[in-house]
Every structure is written in C-alpha cells, then in structure tokens.
Design an enzyme around this catalytic site. Structure first.
Site, short mmCIF file in Angstrom:
data_model
loop_
_atom_site.label_atom_id
_atom_site.label_comp_id
_atom_site.label_asym_id
_atom_site.label_seq_id
_atom_site.Cartn_x
_atom_site.Cartn_y
_atom_site.Cartn_z
N ASP A 67 -11.96 12.55 -12.28
CA ASP A 67 -11.79 13.98 -12.01
C ASP A 67 -13.01 14.76 -12.48
OD1 ASP A 67 -11.10 13.45 -14.65
OD2 ASP A 67 -8.99 13.95 -14.39
N ASP A 136 1.74 17.45 -19.68
CA ASP A 136 2.67 17.88 -18.63
C ASP A 136 2.93 16.75 -17.64
OD1 ASP A 136 0.22 17.73 -17.39
OD2 ASP A 136 0.17 19.82 -16.71
N HIS A 138 0.56 14.92 -16.13
CA HIS A 138 -0.46 14.70 -15.11
C HIS A 138 -1.19 13.38 -15.30
CE1 HIS A 138 -3.46 17.21 -17.72
NE2 HIS A 138 -3.80 15.95 -17.85
N GLU A 143 -1.84 17.79 -11.37
CA GLU A 143 -0.92 18.62 -12.14
C GLU A 143 0.42 18.70 -11.42
OE1 GLU A 143 -1.71 19.55 -15.07
OE2 GLU A 143 -3.28 21.05 -15.15
C1 F6R Z 1 -9.26 13.26 -17.92
C2 F6R Z 1 -7.97 13.11 -17.25
C3 F6R Z 1 -6.71 13.60 -17.86
C4 F6R Z 1 -6.53 13.09 -19.30
C5 F6R Z 1 -5.24 13.64 -19.91
C6 F6R Z 1 -5.06 13.19 -21.34
O1 F6R Z 1 -10.28 12.70 -17.11
O2 F6R Z 1 -7.92 12.59 -16.18
O3 F6R Z 1 -5.63 13.19 -17.09
O4 F6R Z 1 -6.50 11.69 -19.28
O5 F6R Z 1 -5.26 15.03 -19.86
O6 F6R Z 1 -6.11 13.69 -22.11
P1 F6R Z 1 -6.34 13.23 -23.62
O7 F6R Z 1 -6.73 11.80 -23.54
O8 F6R Z 1 -7.47 14.09 -24.10
O9 F6R Z 1 -5.06 13.44 -24.34
#
Ligand code: F6R
Length: 257
Positions: A67, A136, A138, A143
């Site tokens: 992403d 959430d 995702h 999302e």
């Molecule tokens: C980031 C991504 C997000 C994160 C998720 C968890 O490239 O794709 O889906 O993996 O928000 O983030 P952390 O690891 O910071 O808790």
C-alpha cells in the site's frame, strides 16, 4: 488456516523470516507483497540476518509494496515505498528493477492501480503476501467495509487508522487522508498469506478475525475462507488461553462464533 502461537515478538519475527526464507529457497523468483508498519519490522530484520548468513538468494525475488499514501512521492522518507526500500530491498540487495511500487504520487491513480495489477499478473501472481492487522480489521489499507472482491484502488483512511499513523507524521492533521491499496482480491489470491499479529492491543481484533462474522466490516476475517493462510501471533495478541506447547494447530471448532 494454520496457527502458530509463539511466546513473543522476537519469536514471531524469527518464525516469519524462516517461513519466507524457506519459500524463497524453493522458489528464488518468488513474488512477495510486502507491508510496512510496526509489526513486520522485526521480521524484516530477521530476514536480513538470514540473508546475510547466506540462507537464501534474493537476487531474483520480485517485491511489490502492499500500500501507499496518496500524494506522497516514493522518495519521501515517510512514504511506504522508502520504508520498503530501507527495511527490505536494500538489506536484501533486491535491484530496483525487481521492485513494483504503488505510485501514490501518480497523476492518474486509477492507471497506477491498473499498472500494479498488470505487473502482478505478468509476474505470475503473488506467491506470498505478508500482512499486519489493522485495529479495525483492515488488511493492507482495505478499510472496512471491504469485501473479498475489493480491487486495487484508492481508499479513504479512517480516522482511527490516521490516528494510528500520526506517530510517523509531524501532526495528525498532516497524515494523508487517502491511500492506494493492493485489493482484497489480490491479497486473497496469493498462494500464501502470512498474517503477523503482535501485542495485547491486537487481541480484540484478532478475536473478531478468528471467530467473528465474515463480513466486509472485518476484512481480515475473509482469511478464514481462504487457502494458504498462516497466522503467527504472539501470546500477548492471542485472545484465548495459550494452549501449552502449541507449535502449530488449526482453529478448534468451539472457538468459532
Ligand atoms: C501497512 C499496512 C497495514 C498495517 C496495519 C498494522 O503497510 O498494510 O495494514 O499492516 O495497519 O499496522 P502495525 O503493524 O503498525 O500495527
């Protein structure tokens, strides 16, 4: 779905690196879709260590970023592109020509998503996607609501996600409000999906992903209906009593909602 419940973050990172290194040893030209965020940092460090010990050859690997923020250039140190560069591409010596970026700074974002999907198809599909889990639910920046057919696209980041990302920006109101994400379709089509979940703050969402309804409100729950999924969680994130000496298991039926 395979579950690996490990003692702590270090064990999670080491196991994830081991699994990916094993896959690359078998298929050196593998495509890997790579996330950013806090969770995979230990995994990238462990993977770099294995690589420096000669455990696998990364020269034919193809790396796709999962992403990206909209409106942020790849050379901006806060971009996910430079994040992947620092933590994965440089340590493994993956040539720039073998990295596929999601261009959040493209004039035509729809075309940028199309080019990304086309590059993934041309590479023969996705061998492994490594995923963190948003609070959430995702995956990538899919999302909620996002169902299993959500394509690679521009998304609006939720207030909760932006608040979580604020630590990487000067102020919360400077966190971009939109992002590009590899779609759920591509994530679920990957031959292997590796979900990494660490820490007590992920316990509730992990419970929902593992046992809640499979709906667009919890995109991560679609992993339960998908093949080739491995979840590695540390005991802090695991919402149930830690079964003694669990190294590997599948979800017991009584944990289902
Ligand atoms: C980031 C991504 C997000 C994160 C998720 C968890 O490239 O794709 O889906 O993996 O928000 O983030 P952390 O690891 O910071 O808790």
């Amino acid at each position: 779905m395979r579950l690996r419940i490990v003692d702590d973050y270090e064990a999670l990172s080491a196991l994830a690196a081991q699994l990916v290194a094993d896959l690359v040893r078998v298929k050196p030209e593998a495509t890997i879709v790579a996330p950013t965020g806090e969770t995979p940092q230990g995994f990238y460090a462990a993977l770099a260590r294995l690589h420096s010990q000669g455990a696998f050859d990364a020269s034919r690997l193809r790396v796709f970023q999962l992403d990206e923020y909209v409106g942020v250039a790849p050379n901006d140190p806060r971009s996910f592109s430079s994040w992947i560069q620092r933590t994965l591409l440089d340590p493994l010596g993956v040539d720039d020509t073998r990295a596929v970026r999601l261009r959040g700074d493209a004039a035509d974002l729809v075309a940028a998503c199309r080019d990304y999907d086309e590059a993934l198809r041309a590479a023969g599909g996705n061998d492994i996607v490594v995923l963190g889990l948003g609070r959430d639910g995702h995956l990538g920046f899919n999302e909620p609501p996002a169902d299993a057919t959500a394509p690679t696209r521009v998304v609006q980041l939720s207030a909760e996600t932006r608040a979580t990302l604020a630590r990487y920006w000067e102020r919360q109101d400077t966190v971009p409000s939109q992002a590009l994400t590899c779609g759920m379709t591509n994530i679920l089509a990957a031959r292997n999906k590796l979900l990494l979940v660490s820490g007590e703050h992920k316990r509730e969402i992990l419970r929902r992903v593992m046992t809640g309804p499979v709906t667009p409100e919890t995109p991560g729950a679609y992993l339960r209906e998908s093949a080739g999924v491995t979840v590695i969680a540390d005991v802090a994130a695991w919402p149930w009593p830690h079964p003694p000496s669990v190294a590997e298991t599948t979800i017991p039926p009584h944990w289902r909602a």
